[in-house]
Design an enzyme around this catalytic site. Structure first.
Site, PDB file in Angstrom:
ATOM      1  N   HIS A   1       7.968  -3.129  -0.272  1.00 20.55           N
ATOM      2  CA  HIS A   1       7.332  -4.275  -0.725  1.00 20.55           C
ATOM      3  C   HIS A   1       7.543  -4.757  -2.241  1.00 20.55           C
ATOM      4  O   HIS A   1       7.124  -5.741  -2.414  1.00 20.55           O
ATOM      5  CB  HIS A   1       5.526  -3.750  -1.018  1.00 20.55           C
TER       6      HIS A   1
ATOM      7  N   HIS B   1       3.205  -1.505   7.521  1.00 20.22           N
ATOM      8  CA  HIS B   1       3.044  -2.936   6.663  1.00 20.22           C
ATOM      9  C   HIS B   1       4.168  -3.491   6.718  1.00 20.22           C
ATOM     10  O   HIS B   1       5.457  -3.166   7.043  1.00 20.22           O
ATOM     11  CB  HIS B   1       2.676  -2.301   5.290  1.00 20.22           C
TER      12      HIS B   1
ATOM     13  N   ASP C   1       3.827   5.424   8.681  1.00 20.04           N
ATOM     14  CA  ASP C   1       2.463   5.020   8.494  1.00 20.04           C
ATOM     15  C   ASP C   1       1.694   4.483   9.870  1.00 20.04           C
ATOM     16  O   ASP C   1       0.423   4.351   9.892  1.00 20.04           O
ATOM     17  CB  ASP C   1       1.710   4.606   7.246  1.00 20.04           C
TER      18      ASP C   1
HETATM   19  N1  Q9C Z   1      -7.123  -2.857  -0.432  1.00 21.66           N
HETATM   20  C1  Q9C Z   1       3.591   1.490   1.773  1.00 21.66           C
HETATM   21  O1  Q9C Z   1       3.214   1.889   2.887  1.00 21.66           O
HETATM   22  N2  Q9C Z   1      -3.024  -0.604   0.105  1.00 21.66           N
HETATM   23  N3  Q9C Z   1       2.657   0.815   1.084  1.00 21.66           N
HETATM   24  C2  Q9C Z   1      -3.872  -1.466  -0.704  1.00 21.66           C
HETATM   25  C3  Q9C Z   1      -6.042  -2.425  -1.118  1.00 21.66           C
HETATM   26  C4  Q9C Z   1      -1.767  -0.726  -0.360  1.00 21.66           C
HETATM   27  C5  Q9C Z   1       1.213   0.497   1.389  1.00 21.66           C
HETATM   28  C6  Q9C Z   1      -5.284  -1.497  -0.007  1.00 21.66           C
HETATM   29  C7  Q9C Z   1      -0.615  -0.109   0.568  1.00 21.66           C
HETATM   30  C8  Q9C Z   1       0.415  -0.062   0.537  1.00 21.66           C
HETATM   31  C9  Q9C Z   1       4.864   1.687   1.353  1.00 21.66           C
HETATM   32 ZN    ZN Z   2       3.396   0.936   4.833  1.00 25.68          ZN
END
Ligand code: Q9C
Ligand code: ZN
Length: 703
Positions: free
Chosen positions: A148, A190, A281
């Site tokens: 990300h 993601h 994930d």
């Molecule tokens: N409502 C990786 O799996 N979630 N990052 C935020 C906000 C963030 C995931 C939720 C998820 C990040 C590397």
């Molecule tokens: Zn992820």
């Protein structure tokens, strides 16, 4: 003389698999020990499992190495590198947390800088050794994750984009290693937004990301995760997104994406090395992902990649937040790289119909760049209908099913015993059953009309945000054209009993007594039929005012059947697509884009074909996404002509709140009542007095 028995083939040299683990990457943690899914235990859990399974000792142990600034600088700005490297120093003690909050989903502590530099350097380290042929393949157990992270920004638990840094290192710094083409496979649940941007116009890097998209609502929730983003300039065609429409995707869905998108393209692209942004994930049991890849599923996905780039595969850990799931999944992958053979206990399973649709859309978008994708896919494939909203809403990490998941994980972890080669398995799994029921999807493209409509409506605009909306809406075309082929009876017990008022929801506009005009449905065709009925449900009037009718209650139908009650309904035969547009309008979910009066409909339907099935079994469906609206409950009132009769009302829990007085009961305004009466009279159900009595009685009676 009998021919001598052929000598057995000499055993292949055991692959040299690098395994990089370093406790120093556990230094990055939340500043005050707050719980966080991306925590040091992730690495430790994987490491423990690999040792307990005797896998670690079969690998070549590697230690982490720091990345030099100049290598990180190939993807990140100088200021970002400086901040990430200094954020853990004393100088930032007072401001560290505040700075973290300025980013999206980021924390920092005194160990973050060192972990981040080691994570990037470690992926460089293993990539270099695999590219140089010192190792056959490798796994880098790194954190913080990377995909990300953007040029000038930490994001989504990621500080530096480890995989992107390593890819640029090979391409730009090490021409001696002969790596000219890199495939990055991002199977984290993601979207790899950072990586996508870094190579968006670079044809040397083919970036493939498969991720939940959920029509643009799944993290990072940017439109550029859609399949329409295929790269630019020289990089056009070298960016491939497979955006799932919902959770619950599992082994077969991923394998279908491999077989029908990734592998054919990879074969043509012919990479020199494959870097896997290996988040886990999307694993069964993950609290964030909501998908269900099993360890053997990962093993199979990886096995299928081993056939390319001479097996030169570098896996770098990204996300993955269920400790058991990630440990078992990484372990299965390590065994694949080590050359273990495995069996796949394939249950009877098929991909979702949405998976098939997404794959078709991806192939269609990319077929001019990759002609291999223009081949015809099998028709009449038997598919699973998408999970119902209630299934999807059930949190996968809740107390209630954590035991089930634990049990499942234990089972899938134990079927790793090893007999059949990957090929046989993949063949078994990618074979899709020929259609034998009515869940088949037609593979003919039928969105062209809708597509044209959309293209026309965006032609006049050319700023970037509009383009994004257009791109996201492209996906909604799929459901629209699907749902336009299903008819339902929409039943009204309120003002829509009067035909002209109902037509406002289809054709747009307003009639007498209405203070707000409707935007109408996207498909403005008239109902295919109208019919009246009575139903054994109580009509009531509640709440104190409505935007459209002003002061006074609005009509509801008690979802509970009561044979002492008799309410009139007027039914309109419309398409399921139109039904969704009416549901949107009733609940004020259609946004008006002020400038030129354009309207924006939600990108996903509230009631799709599988919801219809769910409703007819469960009689009603409470729509969580709009639970604070009036008509968040779609009620099934039986069938007419083989078609379901659906109406919109409040959930049963609101009835309790009406009873307790928490929600006000209130008689309708005069204009609103007049509209209902007009409907009943013009529909020849009651005369004027009879209709007035009926409405007044319902309004006056307590609950
Ligand atoms: N409502 C990786 O799996 N979630 N990052 C935020 C906000 C963030 C995931 C939720 C998820 C990040 C590397
Ligand atoms: Zn992820």
């Amino acid at each position: 003389m009998a021919a001598p028995a052929p000598a057995p083939a000499p055993p292949m040299a055991a692959p040299r698999v690098g395994l990089l683990y370093d406790d120093r990457m556990c230094a990055h943690a939340t500043p005050d020990g707050e719980e966080h899914p991306e925590n040091p235990e992730r690495l430790r859990a994987i490491w423990r499992k690999l040792n307990a399974a005797g896998v670690a000792s079969r690998c070549v142990a590697l230690k982490a190495k720091e990345a030099e600034d100049k290598y990180i600088a190939s993807v990140h700005s100088t200021s970002h590198i400086k901040l990430m490297k200094e954020i853990s120093s004393k100088k930032y003690d007072a401001s560290r947390n505040k700075i973290a909050r300025k980013f999206n989903s980021i924390y920092f502590n005194k160990g973050s800088s060192e972990s981040a530099v080691l994570a990037a350097g470690s992926v460089i380290e293993v990539a270099e050794k695999v590219a140089a042929g010192e190792l056959s393949s490798a796994i880098a157990l790194v954190r913080p994750p990377g995909h990300h992270a953007e040029h000038d920004e930490a994001m989504g638990f990621c500080l530096f984009n480890n995989v992107a840094v390593a890819a640029n290192y090979l391409l730009n710094e090490r021409p001696d290693l002969g790596i000219k083409k890199i495939l990055i496979v991002d199977w984290d649940v993601h979207h790899g937004n950072g990586t996508q941007k870094m190579f968006y116009n670079d044809p040397r890097v083919l970036f493939f990301s498969v991720h939940r998209f959920d029509y643009g609502s799944f993290y990072p929730a940017e439109g550029d995760a859609s399949h329409c983003f295929i790269g630019e300039e020289a990089g056009k065609g070298y960016n491939i997104n497979v955006p799932w429409e919902h959770g619950k995707c599992g082994d077969t869905d991923y394998i279908a994406a491999w077989d029908h998108v990734l592998l054919p393209v990879t074969k043509v692209f012919d990479p020199d090395i494959i870097l896997v942004s290996a988040g886990f994930d999307a694993a069964l049991g993950d609290p964030l992902g909501g998908c269900c890849i099993t360890p053997n599923g990962y093993a199979l996905l990886l096995t299928k990649l081993l056939g390319f780039a001479q097996g030169r595969i570098v896996m770098a850990l990204e996300g993955g937040y269920n400790l058991r799931s990630i440990a078992n999944s990484v372990c299965a992958c390590a065994k694949v790289l080590l050359g273990d053979k495995f069996t796949f206990n394939a249950p009877e399973m098929q991909p979702f119909e949405s998976t098939w649709r997404v794959i078709q859309a991806v192939r269609n978008e990319l077929k001019t760049c990759w002609p291999v994708l223009s081949s015809k896919l099998p028709e009449n494939v038997s598919l699973r209908i998408r999970p119902s909203p209630s299934e999807l809403n059930a949190p996968s990490d809740s107390e209630s099913d954590s035991e089930d998941v634990a049990e499942l994980l234990a089972t899938v972890a134990s079927v790793n015993v090893i007999e059949v080669a990957g090929d046989a398995i993949s063949e078994h799994l990618s074979k899709m059953k020929l259609d034998d029921d009515n869940l088949s999807v037609k593979t003919t493209s039928s969105c062209s009309a809708a597509e044209q409509h959309l293209v026309d409506s965006v032609k006049v605009q050319n700023n970037a945000s509009v383009v994004l909306t257009k791109r996201i809406s492209d996906l909604s075309l799929a459901w629209r054209s699907d749902l336009s082929r299903t008819d339902v009876w929409y039943a009204s017990f309120g003002s829509n009993m009067w035909g002209p008022r109902f037509l406002c929801y289809v054709q747009g506009g307003k009639t007498e007594g209405m203070s707000i005009a409707c935007c109408g449905s996207r498909d403005t065709s008239s109902p295919k039929g109208t019919m009246w009925k009575t139903v054994p449900h109580r009509l009531l009037f509640g709440r104190s005012s409505t935007p459209c009718w002003g002061t006074g209650g609005v009509a509801f139908l008690n979802p509970e059947i009561n044979y002492n009650e008799k309410s009139y309904i007027c039914m309109y035969k419309i398409t399921l697509e139109q039904f969704n547009d009416i549901l949107f309008q009733e609940n004020r979910l259609v946004l008006e884009d002020g400038k030129d009066g354009n309207v924006v409909y939600p990108d996903s339907p509230l009631i799709g074909s599988s919801e219809i099935k769910f409703i007819s079994i469960n009689k009603a469906i409470h729509l969580e996404p709009i639970k604070d609206s009036w008509y968040s409950n779609v009620l099934y009132l039986g069938n007419e002509d083989e078609l379901p009769i659906l109406t919109m009302t409040c959930p049963a829990s609101d009835i309790e709140r009406f009873k307790s007085g928490e929600l006000p009961l209130a008689p309708p305004s005069e204009t609103y009542a007049a509209t209902l009466i007009r409907g009943l009279v013009e529909g020849k159900q009651l005369d004027a007095d009879g209709a007035a009595n009926y409405i007044n009685a319902a309004a006056a009676k307590g609950l």
